[in-house]
Scaffold this active site. Structure first.
Site, short mmCIF file in Angstrom:
data_model
loop_
_atom_site.label_atom_id
_atom_site.label_comp_id
_atom_site.label_asym_id
_atom_site.label_seq_id
_atom_site.Cartn_x
_atom_site.Cartn_y
_atom_site.Cartn_z
N ARG A 59 -1.56 19.36 12.77
CA ARG A 59 -2.43 18.18 12.58
C ARG A 59 -3.84 18.60 12.18
O ARG A 59 -4.58 17.86 11.53
CB ARG A 59 -2.45 17.30 13.86
CG ARG A 59 -3.41 16.15 13.77
CD ARG A 59 -3.15 15.03 14.79
NE ARG A 59 -2.94 15.48 16.14
CZ ARG A 59 -3.89 15.98 16.95
NH1 ARG A 59 -5.13 16.10 16.52
NH2 ARG A 59 -3.60 16.37 18.17
N TYR A 112 -6.75 -3.38 -3.52
CA TYR A 112 -5.36 -3.42 -3.04
C TYR A 112 -5.35 -4.26 -1.75
O TYR A 112 -6.21 -4.04 -0.87
CB TYR A 112 -4.86 -2.00 -2.78
CG TYR A 112 -3.53 -1.97 -2.06
CD1 TYR A 112 -2.43 -2.63 -2.59
CD2 TYR A 112 -3.38 -1.30 -0.85
CE1 TYR A 112 -1.21 -2.62 -1.92
CE2 TYR A 112 -2.16 -1.28 -0.19
CZ TYR A 112 -1.08 -1.95 -0.73
OH TYR A 112 0.12 -1.95 -0.07
N ASP A 184 -11.90 4.37 -4.77
CA ASP A 184 -10.44 4.51 -4.78
C ASP A 184 -10.03 4.76 -6.23
O ASP A 184 -10.13 3.87 -7.08
CB ASP A 184 -9.80 3.24 -4.21
CG ASP A 184 -8.28 3.36 -4.09
OD1 ASP A 184 -7.68 4.10 -4.90
OD2 ASP A 184 -7.69 2.71 -3.22
N LYS A 209 1.28 7.16 -5.79
CA LYS A 209 1.31 6.63 -7.16
C LYS A 209 1.34 7.76 -8.19
O LYS A 209 2.24 8.59 -8.15
CB LYS A 209 0.11 5.70 -7.33
CG LYS A 209 -0.05 4.68 -6.20
CD LYS A 209 1.14 3.74 -6.14
CE LYS A 209 1.17 2.74 -5.02
NZ LYS A 209 0.57 2.93 -3.76
N1 LCS Z 1 -5.21 2.05 -2.85
C1 LCS Z 1 -4.64 1.46 -3.92
C2 LCS Z 1 -5.46 1.21 -5.14
C3 LCS Z 1 -3.30 1.12 -3.89
O1 LCS Z 1 -2.76 0.56 -4.98
C4 LCS Z 1 -2.54 1.35 -2.71
C5 LCS Z 1 -1.11 0.96 -2.62
C6 LCS Z 1 -3.18 1.95 -1.61
C7 LCS Z 1 -4.51 2.29 -1.72
C8 LCS Z 1 -2.44 2.24 -0.34
O2 LCS Z 1 -1.62 3.34 -0.52
P1 LCS Z 1 -0.26 3.62 0.32
O3 LCS Z 1 -0.60 3.57 1.75
O4 LCS Z 1 0.70 2.57 -0.08
O5 LCS Z 1 0.10 4.99 -0.15
N2 LCS Z 1 -0.70 0.07 -3.63
C9 LCS Z 1 0.46 -0.53 -3.73
C10 LCS Z 1 0.78 -1.46 -4.72
O6 LCS Z 1 0.02 -1.89 -5.58
N3 LCS Z 1 2.03 -1.83 -4.59
O7 LCS Z 1 2.61 -1.21 -3.49
C11 LCS Z 1 1.63 -0.35 -2.85
#
Ligand code: LCS
Length: 394
Positions: A59, A112, A184, A209
């Site tokens: 961790r 998001y 972000d 992504k």
């Molecule tokens: N930031 C952005 C810009 C995102 O699009 C997402 C997830 C996150 C943070 C969070 O990331 P995660 O915890 O899912 O890895 N975006 C998503 C979307 O547009 N569709 O499904 C997840």
């Protein structure tokens, strides 16, 4: 470790933070699937916990995770990175480090969904106030700054509106008031945009992504520009516990190596498909930073190295006609997420951004007719033929 900081982006993507294993010659970074590390003796253990370099407990740091952290940190031009269990763990790491009782955050209104929802629904319990503005106009940010604003949190391109924020202009406004700037960078990926070079203090990713790119891992990363900020983030992150697993890190390491290749291909497809849709009589509007019709095309050219591979559009006939598209396409898969090698299609108002109240969604231009496509690396002809077929059904 060899210094490749001056090499080309494709070279850095493949080699940054990586080294051949000195014992075995292994070229791929091994998975150090261990929860803990043994000390030579009591003094060595005490020294490691006292701050000397050395692995202690996964961790708190692990060689596989570190290889990925160093890779992304170098791609972003930061001093170091912190791997997180998910993109949301990365977002929360930033919020928890910078915000405290009585402080205020200004954020992009089209974030998001959960990045916005936790500020609206959870952080007020700890005395944190938030204001959401359309950061595509920096004057909106300037007007929202308060004496207690400690964080300016920007998403550009924004999910799902694909609006852009001028990172340099926003950073100047925020820094004049003493606030930290976090961006972000999920939609652009480090291949297309480097916020730290434009004045941001922190850059973060959902590596779920583009960085991983294979729709098989959920993961996040935070990169800091300077060591003091990295230490502040690490102190919170290691003890809050949203850290990365070494196997997860290894999968992302494998994925990131093809980031440049995938991005180039997906962008080529996205540009062609967006152009096709823009000229299609059944399409009402389209927003893609690669098209000259994007209201901030000039900014996209200035701060990004390409338009990315995600766009949003509305078809004539609104939500119902949009559903015809979503329900009948055969190549893009109906699923949330983006940045994978396969194309995905979704409806933000009822899916990714459903948790935001309708009035706030509309104010942020997340309209009910908005359909989001994340374009993948398939044969372009198949994507166009698929979309042409379903648009004819309207
Ligand atoms: N930031 C952005 C810009 C995102 O699009 C997402 C997830 C996150 C943070 C969070 O990331 P995660 O915890 O899912 O890895 N975006 C998503 C979307 O547009 N569709 O499904 C997840």
């Amino acid at each position: 470790m060899k210094d490749i900081s001056k090499r080309g982006m494709m070279t850095r993507i493949i080699h940054a933070g990586q080294h051949v294993d000195p014992q075995t010659g292994a070229v791929a970074t091994p998975i150090y699937q261990t929860s803990t590390f043994s000390f030579r003796d009591a003094d060595h253990g005490a020294a490691c916990f006292g701050g000397e370099p050395g692995y202690k407990y996964t961790r708190l740091g692990n060689p596989t995770t570190e290889a990925l952290e160093n890779n992304i940190a170098q791609l972003e031009g930061g001093c170091g990175g912190l791997g997180a269990a998910s993109g949301m763990a990365a977002v929360n790491m930033v919020y928890l480090t910078i915000l405290s009782q009585g402080t205020h955050v200004v954020a992009t209104e089209s974030l998001y969904g959960p990045s916005r929802m936790i500020l609206e629904n959870e952080y007020p319990r700890f005395g944190v106030e938030s204001t959401f503005v359309d950061t595509s106009n920096p004057e909106n940010l300037a007007a929202a700054m308060q004496d207690n604003t400690k964080l300016v949190y920007i998403e550009t391109p924004a999910n799902p509106t694909l609006k852009l924020a001028d990172i340099k202009a926003c950073a100047e406004i925020a820094h004049a008031k003493g606030a930290v700037v976090a961006v972000d960078n999920t939609f652009a990926s480090p291949y297309l945009q480097n916020p730290l070079e434009l004045g941001a203090d922190i850059v973060l990713h959902s590596m779920t992504k583009f960085i991983n790119g294979h729709t098989d891992v959920v993961a996040g990363m935070v990169v800091a520009k300077d060591p003091d900020m990295l230490a502040r983030l690490a102190k919170v992150h290691y003890n809050m516990g949203g850290t990365m697993d070494p196997h997860q890190a290894w999968l992302v390491l494998r994925g990131v190596k093809s980031l440049g290749l995938r991005m180039e291909r997906a962008m080529e497809n996205a540009m062609k498909l967006a152009t096709f849709l823009e000229n299609h009589p059944k399409v009402d509007w389209i927003r893609y930073p690669g098209l000259e019709s994007h209201p901030q095309y000039a900014l996209a050219r200035k701060q990004m190295r390409g338009g990315g591979a995600v766009f949003s559009f509305g078809v004539k006939g609104g939500l119902e006609a949009g559903k015809t598209v979503i329900n009948n396409v055969e190549i893009p898969i109906l699923a949330v997420s983006l940045g994978g090698i396969e194309s995905l299609i979704e409806h933000p108002a009822s899916m990714t951004h459903a948790g935001i109240p309708a009035a706030e969604r509309l104010e942020a231009d997340i309209t009910d007719d908005l359909v989001r496509i994340a374009v993948g690396c398939e044969a372009y002809e198949d994507l166009e033929a698929d979309l042409a077929r379903v648009l004819d059904m309207i």
